[in-house]
Design a protein around this motif. Sequence first.
Motif, PDB file in Angstrom:
ATOM      1  N   HIS A  38       4.914  21.197 -54.282  1.00 42.75           N
ATOM      2  CA  HIS A  38       4.673  22.733 -55.082  1.00 42.75           C
ATOM      3  C   HIS A  38       5.808  22.692 -56.420  1.00 42.75           C
ATOM      4  O   HIS A  38       5.418  23.407 -57.609  1.00 42.75           O
ATOM      5  CB  HIS A  38       4.884  23.869 -54.295  1.00 42.75           C
ATOM      6  CG  HIS A  38       3.498  24.211 -53.482  1.00 42.75           C
ATOM      7  ND1 HIS A  38       2.408  24.702 -53.933  1.00 42.75           N
ATOM      8  CD2 HIS A  38       3.004  23.500 -52.204  1.00 42.75           C
ATOM      9  CE1 HIS A  38       1.284  24.559 -53.138  1.00 42.75           C
ATOM     10  NE2 HIS A  38       1.762  24.086 -51.989  1.00 42.75           N
ATOM     11  N   ALA A  78       8.078  27.372 -55.878  1.00 49.13           N
ATOM     12  CA  ALA A  78       8.009  26.319 -54.789  1.00 49.13           C
ATOM     13  C   ALA A  78       9.201  26.924 -53.659  1.00 49.13           C
ATOM     14  O   ALA A  78       8.730  26.996 -52.479  1.00 49.13           O
ATOM     15  CB  ALA A  78       8.417  24.852 -55.073  1.00 49.13           C
ATOM     16  N   ILE A 112      -0.360  31.320 -56.258  1.00 50.53           N
ATOM     17  CA  ILE A 112      -0.576  30.237 -56.915  1.00 50.53           C
ATOM     18  C   ILE A 112      -1.810  30.375 -57.758  1.00 50.53           C
ATOM     19  O   ILE A 112      -1.994  29.718 -58.743  1.00 50.53           O
ATOM     20  CB  ILE A 112      -1.205  29.192 -55.653  1.00 50.53           C
ATOM     21  CG1 ILE A 112       0.003  28.897 -54.823  1.00 50.53           C
ATOM     22  CG2 ILE A 112      -1.789  27.844 -56.096  1.00 50.53           C
ATOM     23  CD1 ILE A 112      -0.186  27.988 -53.584  1.00 50.53           C
TER      24      ILE A 112
END
Length: 314
Positions: A107, A158, A205
């Motif tokens: 991520h 992340a 996200i």
Amino acid sequence: MKPGNQTPVTEFILEGLPNTRELPSLFFLLFLLLYLLTLLGNTLTLLTVVRDSRLHALPMYCFLGHLSFLDACLSSVTVPKILAGLVGPGGRAISFGGCVAQLYAFHFLCSTECFLYTVMAYDRFLAICQPLRYSVVMSRKTCLWLAAGTWLTGSIHAAIQAFLTFRLPYCGPNQVEYFACDIPAVLKLACADTAANQVIILINIGAVASGCFLLVCVSYACIAYAILKIRTAQGRQRAFSTCSAHLTLVLLYCVPPIFIYLHPSSSQASDGVVAVFYTAVTPLLNPFIYTLRNKEMKKALRKVVGGQTLSLHA
């Protein structure tokens, strides 16, 4: 998942990609070739940008160097584990700490690259729509700050995702129905309610992928309008060629994550195929699209390859 056996999970087993176990040798060679070509192409692109001083003064190539490094790293986070899983069942095992590290790195690199594509779209917007102000607005200092900002924002994004995912208890089973440790597949194994995490995934996200994609689309809408106003056909063709390559990569990269993370009813099998495309195939396409369609890059690449060849014969 309701708590049952409360023994903490110490390792996970990655199920890998669907329909690859029937012909493991074939898929191993395919992914190995894909991985080697990705490393070769992106390494050459990065070396070209680093070694050609003429490119240092152009922000677009500075961002391209960052993009090549990101693509090489992103491919290295996922593909080697896919290869290990194709070799044998033992290669599909990953420790709990390794799963945390892989999810964070995945991520971190994906979100950083998403932010970088947005910055590159802004760079092209300034270069084409406001050429007289370009050198002032997009100075070398600004370029470095923007590049650093993408890395910092990606690392924070992340870290939040990894923390929220692994703060939950995992007490079995440990079969991850995916080729890597990613949030949707790992959350299914949690021994706790994951509703809050699902909402955060949708907001966090979804905002990153959709927001970046929207900003890129707005930038290129303005660019398209500016290109149509260019009087000479040669000028329009050059501007369109430069921007179409970037827009193609953005579409290939940003649309799959939106499908995966904002479409909860999709299956892990279909998600795996889509994810492999933007984490393994797109990094391979990046150097070819940018290098083969860019005169400056092709000229600089010939100098780098020619210099290496001469040094070997010396």
